[in-house]
Motif scaffolding. Structure first.
Motif, short mmCIF file in Angstrom:
data_model
loop_
_atom_site.label_atom_id
_atom_site.label_comp_id
_atom_site.label_asym_id
_atom_site.label_seq_id
_atom_site.Cartn_x
_atom_site.Cartn_y
_atom_site.Cartn_z
N VAL A 20 45.10 46.43 38.38
CA VAL A 20 44.15 46.04 37.94
C VAL A 20 43.10 45.31 39.19
N LEU A 24 39.67 47.14 40.51
CA LEU A 24 38.43 46.29 40.63
C LEU A 24 37.92 46.44 42.02
N MET A 48 35.14 47.19 35.46
CA MET A 48 35.85 48.41 36.24
C MET A 48 35.26 49.52 35.74
N ASN A 51 38.47 53.41 37.31
CA ASN A 51 39.58 53.00 37.14
C ASN A 51 40.74 53.14 38.25
N ARG A 260 40.47 36.46 34.37
CA ARG A 260 39.27 37.15 34.72
C ARG A 260 38.29 36.71 35.60
N TRP A 297 40.80 45.94 30.72
CA TRP A 297 41.13 46.49 32.17
C TRP A 297 42.56 46.82 32.41
N VAL A 301 43.71 51.21 33.57
CA VAL A 301 43.92 51.50 34.72
C VAL A 301 44.94 52.46 35.22
#
Length: 318
Positions: A20, A24, A48, A51, A260, A297, A301
């Motif tokens: 993840v 990002l 995102m 991915n 986050r 997310w 992914v």
């Protein structure tokens, strides 16, 4: 009553969390902060939009595969062979006939800006002594798996030895080892503060590790004074070298338990955003488990099913 975090949930969280953070950060890797701010806004990379993972997640998964295939005492050689399989994915367009394991996964053949030292070190045989002056973060971003099934001291030693397969500089090995050791402490249920403190004590026992220890000390200081946010990690560097990438991730880990906002801070800077995001994602997952990752997310992914299957195997082997 808070439900205890299982070891499997930490393993899964570590591997998915790394992917993840990688995805990002890969969206803005190589972009200066002023361009990120212009495109994404002052809050940084909060979405995102794409991915895709980078070489960071690719190499981490091959580290896992190497450890799963290793016999007792054969971890370093098994990981070396796994990295050589990864190198072939960067040279060929698709899996060859008869490919097995990760080498049979077409999505892992994407070339996503792999590190020069990783490529050249493996090309030259992946033996200790290659690239003696290189301390790029390519050793750190792939080393979380050592901490998922070994004691802190064993994790440090294995990550340090496997770092030397591509990067010969002592700081590269110390930073990879420190990262794996922090992960191992977190897997044992220790707090992030204690995990980092114990690792810093370990580093201070050797002058060869001083660059990494100093970088973590600065991360510890910054976390106590500046809450992580977009581009607040700038005093620690850009993350292209091993100790800087680790320090940025540790700063965000110690600075907030909001997964986050921590991940957003770790990737919203001008530098090696995918690596700093991946390292922090690994740390958050090991500390707080898969359930703590932002669901939208973690669910989307790239490669999630393969990563989850490897987590199951690694958890069973452990």
């Amino acid at each position: 009553m808070t439900q205890a975090i299982t070891r499997h949930d930490r393993v899964l969280g570590c591997l998915i969390g790394g992917a993840v953070g990688d995805a990002l950060g890969y969206q803005v890797e190589f972009d200066a902060w002023r361009f990120i701010e212009a495109e994404w806004g002052p809050s940084g990379v909060t979405e995102m939009r794409v991915n895709r993972v980078s070489d960071d997640t690719q190499m981490t998964l091959f580290t896992v595969e190497g450890l799963l295939l290793a016999g007792p005492g054969g971890e370093v050689e098994a990981v070396r062979e796994a990295y050589l399989r990864w190198l072939r994915t960067q040279r060929e367009p698709m899996p060859p006939a008869g490919a097995e394991g990760l080498a049979a996964q077409p999505w892992l053949y994407a070339r996503r800006a792999p590190g020069n030292a990783c490529i050249s070190g493996l090309r030259d045989g992946a033996r200790p002594g290659v690239n003696p002056d290189s301390k790029g973060c390519g050793t750190v971003m792939r080393s979380a798996p050592f901490g998922l099934r070994h004691s802190p001291a064993e994790a440090y030693a294995l990550a340090e030895q496997c770092s030397a397969l591509t990067h010969g500089h002592p700081t590269a090995g110390a930073s990879a080892g420190a990262f794996a050791m922090i992960v191992a402490h977190l897997m044992n249920g220790e707090t992030p503060q204690r995990a980092v403190s114990e690792t810093m004590l370990h580093l201070r026992r050797s002058l060869d590790r001083s660059e990494t220890a100093d970088a973590l000390q600065e991360a510890y200081r910054l976390a106590g004074n500046v809450p992580p946010g977009p581009n607040t990690c700038a005093p620690l560097g850009e993350g292209w070298v091993a100790e800087e990438a680790l320090a940025i991730a540790v700063y965000c880990l110690l600075g907030t338990d909001d997964v986050r906002s921590g991940l957003v801070a770790a990737v919203s800077h001008g530098g090696d955003s995918d690596s700093t995001g991946a390292i922090l994602g690994n740390l958050y997952g090991a500390a707080y488990g898969h359930a703590a990752l932002p669901r939208e997310w973690a669910s989307q992914v790239e490669g999630r099913a393969v990563i989850a299957a490897l987590a199951d195997l690694l958890g069973a082997a452990s």
